[in-house]
Design an enzyme around this catalytic site. Structure first.
Site, PDB file in Angstrom:
ATOM      1  N   GLN A 187      14.808  39.373 -12.658  1.00  0.00           N
ATOM      2  CA  GLN A 187      13.483  38.827 -12.352  1.00  0.00           C
ATOM      3  C   GLN A 187      12.439  39.916 -12.493  1.00  0.00           C
ATOM      4  OE1 GLN A 187      13.905  36.214  -8.552  1.00  0.00           O
ATOM      5  NE2 GLN A 187      15.696  37.520  -8.646  1.00  0.00           N
ATOM      6  N   HIS A 199      11.267  36.767 -16.037  1.00  0.00           N
ATOM      7  CA  HIS A 199       9.837  36.755 -15.691  1.00  0.00           C
ATOM      8  C   HIS A 199       8.975  37.563 -16.651  1.00  0.00           C
ATOM      9  CE1 HIS A 199      10.929  35.632 -11.250  1.00  0.00           C
ATOM     10  NE2 HIS A 199      11.085  34.636 -12.098  1.00  0.00           N
ATOM     11  N   CYS A 239      -1.925  36.812 -26.150  1.00  0.00           N
ATOM     12  CA  CYS A 239      -3.322  36.414 -26.334  1.00  0.00           C
ATOM     13  C   CYS A 239      -3.527  34.991 -25.817  1.00  0.00           C
ATOM     14  CB  CYS A 239      -3.715  36.503 -27.802  1.00  0.00           C
ATOM     15  SG  CYS A 239      -5.418  35.994 -28.092  1.00  0.00           S
ATOM     16  N   GLY A 259      19.555  42.904  -4.820  1.00  0.00           N
ATOM     17  CA  GLY A 259      18.152  43.197  -4.480  1.00  0.00           C
ATOM     18  C   GLY A 259      17.179  42.084  -4.769  1.00  0.00           C
ATOM     19  N   THR A 260      17.603  40.859  -4.503  1.00  0.00           N
ATOM     20  CA  THR A 260      16.640  39.760  -4.614  1.00  0.00           C
ATOM     21  C   THR A 260      16.651  38.948  -3.325  1.00  0.00           C
ATOM     22  OG1 THR A 260      15.986  37.740  -5.766  1.00  0.00           O
ATOM     23  CG2 THR A 260      18.334  38.302  -5.853  1.00  0.00           C
ATOM     24  N   SER A 261      15.465  38.531  -2.892  1.00  0.00           N
ATOM     25  CA  SER A 261      15.366  37.721  -1.671  1.00  0.00           C
ATOM     26  C   SER A 261      15.802  36.280  -1.949  1.00  0.00           C
ATOM     27  CB  SER A 261      13.940  37.759  -1.123  1.00  0.00           C
ATOM     28  OG  SER A 261      13.042  37.242  -2.079  1.00  0.00           O
ATOM     29  N   GLU A 301      19.308  43.153   3.369  1.00  0.00           N
ATOM     30  CA  GLU A 301      19.054  42.108   4.359  1.00  0.00           C
ATOM     31  C   GLU A 301      19.766  40.813   3.991  1.00  0.00           C
ATOM     32  OE1 GLU A 301      14.851  41.661   4.274  1.00  0.00           O
ATOM     33  OE2 GLU A 301      14.513  43.711   5.027  1.00  0.00           O
TER      34      GLU A 301
HETATM   35  P1  OAD Z   1      11.549  40.409  -3.160  1.00  0.00           P
HETATM   36  O1  OAD Z   1      10.512  41.429  -2.861  1.00  0.00           O
HETATM   37  O2  OAD Z   1      11.299  39.017  -2.732  1.00  0.00           O
HETATM   38  O3  OAD Z   1      12.937  40.834  -2.527  1.00  0.00           O
HETATM   39  C1  OAD Z   1      13.459  42.130  -2.651  1.00  0.00           C
HETATM   40  C2  OAD Z   1      14.828  42.141  -2.008  1.00  0.00           C
HETATM   41  O4  OAD Z   1      15.415  43.407  -2.230  1.00  0.00           O
HETATM   42  C3  OAD Z   1      14.831  41.900  -0.492  1.00  0.00           C
HETATM   43  O5  OAD Z   1      15.784  40.903  -0.199  1.00  0.00           O
HETATM   44  C4  OAD Z   1      15.241  43.263   0.089  1.00  0.00           C
HETATM   45  O6  OAD Z   1      16.050  43.126   1.259  1.00  0.00           O
HETATM   46  C5  OAD Z   1      16.056  43.857  -1.047  1.00  0.00           C
HETATM   47  N1  OAD Z   1      16.078  45.329  -1.120  1.00  0.00           N
HETATM   48  C6  OAD Z   1      15.050  46.203  -0.933  1.00  0.00           C
HETATM   49  N2  OAD Z   1      15.441  47.456  -1.175  1.00  0.00           N
HETATM   50  C7  OAD Z   1      16.740  47.409  -1.546  1.00  0.00           C
HETATM   51  C8  OAD Z   1      17.716  48.380  -1.961  1.00  0.00           C
HETATM   52  N3  OAD Z   1      17.429  49.683  -2.043  1.00  0.00           N
HETATM   53  N4  OAD Z   1      18.963  47.950  -2.276  1.00  0.00           N
HETATM   54  C9  OAD Z   1      19.280  46.623  -2.213  1.00  0.00           C
HETATM   55  N5  OAD Z   1      18.406  45.677  -1.837  1.00  0.00           N
HETATM   56  C10 OAD Z   1      17.146  46.042  -1.519  1.00  0.00           C
HETATM   57  O7  OAD Z   1      11.830  40.500  -4.746  1.00  0.00           O
HETATM   58  P2  OAD Z   1      12.469  39.432  -5.735  1.00  0.00           P
HETATM   59  O8  OAD Z   1      13.548  38.656  -5.069  1.00  0.00           O
HETATM   60  O9  OAD Z   1      12.791  40.145  -6.975  1.00  0.00           O
HETATM   61  O10 OAD Z   1       8.014  37.037  -9.591  1.00  0.00           O
HETATM   62  O11 OAD Z   1      11.253  38.495  -5.998  1.00  0.00           O
HETATM   63  C11 OAD Z   1      11.389  37.483  -6.954  1.00  0.00           C
HETATM   64  C12 OAD Z   1      10.086  37.237  -7.657  1.00  0.00           C
HETATM   65  O12 OAD Z   1       9.053  37.051  -6.700  1.00  0.00           O
HETATM   66  C13 OAD Z   1       9.588  38.389  -8.471  1.00  0.00           C
HETATM   67  O13 OAD Z   1      10.195  38.465  -9.742  1.00  0.00           O
HETATM   68  C14 OAD Z   1       8.133  38.074  -8.615  1.00  0.00           C
HETATM   69  C15 OAD Z   1       7.838  37.548  -7.233  1.00  0.00           C
HETATM   70  O14 OAD Z   1       7.009  36.472  -7.214  1.00  0.00           O
HETATM   71  C16 OAD Z   1       6.890  36.898 -10.283  1.00  0.00           C
HETATM   72  O15 OAD Z   1       5.951  37.666 -10.211  1.00  0.00           O
HETATM   73  C17 OAD Z   1       6.901  35.724 -11.186  1.00  0.00           C
HETATM   74 ZN    ZN Z   2      -5.551  36.554 -30.353  1.00  0.00          ZN
END
Ligand code: OAD
Ligand code: ZN
Length: 245
Positions: free
Chosen positions: A98, A116, A124, A183-185, A211
Site C-alpha cells: 500500500q 496505491h 496529467c 505493518g498495516t493497520s 499492535e
Molecule cells: P497505517 O498508518 O494505518 O498503519 C501502520 C501500521 O504499522 C500500524 O498498524 C502500526 O501498528 C504498524 N507499525 C508501525 N511501526 C511498525 C514497525 N516498526 N514494525 C511493524 N509494524 C509497525 O498505515 P497503512 O495500513 O499502510 O493510503 O495505511 C493504509 C493506507 O492508508 C495507506 O496506504 C494510505 C492511507 O490512507 C492512501 O493514501 C491511499
Molecule cells: Zn498533459
C-alpha cells in the site's frame, strides 16, 4: 530459535505474498498514517487524499506530497524490505504494498504491486500522460504537464479511487501458501480484504505488527515486533534450516 513452527511451514511453502503497509517503512524514518505522530494528524485526509481536496487546493496537496518526497528521498530501505527482496531468490514471492514510497523496489524486489501508486509518478489531469519526476524539492508547485501544460497530480490512489492491479492482487492472494501481513493497520479497502482472501483459500497468515489489528484475530502467527527484527529473525531461521537440509 523462535518461530520454529513458522519456519517449518515456510520450508514447505512455494508461493508467498507479503502485504505491506506504512509500518514496514517506519524504521526507514517515514511516518505512518494513523496513530500519534501519524501523517494524517497534521493534514486532514479529506484535504490531501481526495480528488475533491485536490480540486479545491492543488497547491496545498502538492506541498504535502513534496514534503513526503523530500522525506522519502532521504530514507533508505531497511532490513525488512531487504529480507523480502532476498526471499525472492528462494520463493515465488510477490510484494503487494500500500506504500507509495518505492522502497521495496529500491531494496531489490522485482515482483512488486503498488496498489496505491507511486509518489515519484505524476499524472496529467488534462491529457492523462504519466511521467516520472524525481525533483526534490519540486521545481514548481503545482507542477504542469510537459506535453499539454495541464495540471499534474501525484499518481497515487486517493480515497474513493480504484487501486492499481486489484485483479492480480486478488489472484495472488488466492493462490499463495503463506501471506505475511506487515505493518498495516488493515483498515483501508480493498487491501484489507486480501489477508481474508488468502486465509479463506487456505493460506497461513503471518502478521507482523506492533499492535493488534483486525487480522490478528485469524492470523496463524502473530509477531509483535518491529518489522526489521521480525524479518531478520525469520530469515536467519530460514537460512539455518536451508543449510541444515
Ligand atoms: P497505517 O498508518 O494505518 O498503519 C501502520 C501500521 O504499522 C500500524 O498498524 C502500526 O501498528 C504498524 N507499525 C508501525 N511501526 C511498525 C514497525 N516498526 N514494525 C511493524 N509494524 C509497525 O498505515 P497503512 O495500513 O499502510 O493510503 O495505511 C493504509 C493506507 O492508508 C495507506 O496506504 C494510505 C492511507 O490512507 C492512501 O493514501 C491511499
Ligand atoms: Zn498533459
Amino acid at each position: 530459535m523462535c518461530h520454529q513452527g513458522l519456519i517449518e511451514i515456510l520450508l514447505d511453502a512455494k508461493k508467498i505474498v507479503a502485504l505491506t503497509g506504512a509500518g514496514i517503512s517506519a524504521e526507514s524514518g517515514i511516518p505512518t498514517f494513523r496513530g500519534s505522530g501519524g501523517l494524517w494528524e497534521g493534514y486532514p485526509v479529506e484535504k490531501v487524499a481526495t480528488v475533491e481536496g485536490f480540486e479545491r487546493d492543488p497547491e496545498l496537496v502538492w506541498r504535502f506530497y513534496d514534503e513526503m518526497r523530500i522525506n522519502i528521498a532521504r530514507a533508505e530501505p531497511n532490513e525488512a524490505h531487504m529480507v523480502l527482496a532476498k526471499m525472492e531468490n528462494h520463493y515465488d514471492l510477490w510484494v503487494i504494498t500500500q506504500n507509495i514510497d518505492g522502497l521495496h523496489t529500491r531494496a531489490g524486489s522485482r515482483n512488486v504491486i503498488e496498489l496505491h501508486g507511486n509518489i515519484w509518478r505524476t499524472k496529467c489531469t488534462e491529457c492523462g500522460r504519466v511521467d516520472y519526476n524525481y525533483d526534490v524539492p519540486l521545481r514548481e508547485i503545482p507542477p504542469k504537464c510537459g506535453k499539454c501544460g495541464g495540471l499534474l497530480r501525484p499518481d497515487v490512489v486517493w480515497f474513493g479511487e480504484p487501486v492499481y492491479d486489484a485483479d492480480k492482487a486478488y489472484k495472488l492472494s488466492e493462490e499463495c501458501d503463506v501471506m505475511f501481513v506487515i505493518g498495516t493497520s488493515a483498515q483501508v479497502y480493498p487491501a484489507a480484504y486480501l489477508p481474508r482472501v488468502a486465509w479463506s483459500h487456505g493460506a497461513k497468515i503471518v502478521e507482523i505488527n506492533l499492535e493488534k489489528t483486525p487480522v490478528s484475530r485469524y492470523a496463524d502467527f502473530v509477531i509483535r515486533k518491529p518489522a526489521t527484527v521480525a524479518m531478520r529473525e525469520i530469515y536467519q531461521g530460514l537460512l539455518g534450516a536451508f543449510q541444515g537440509e
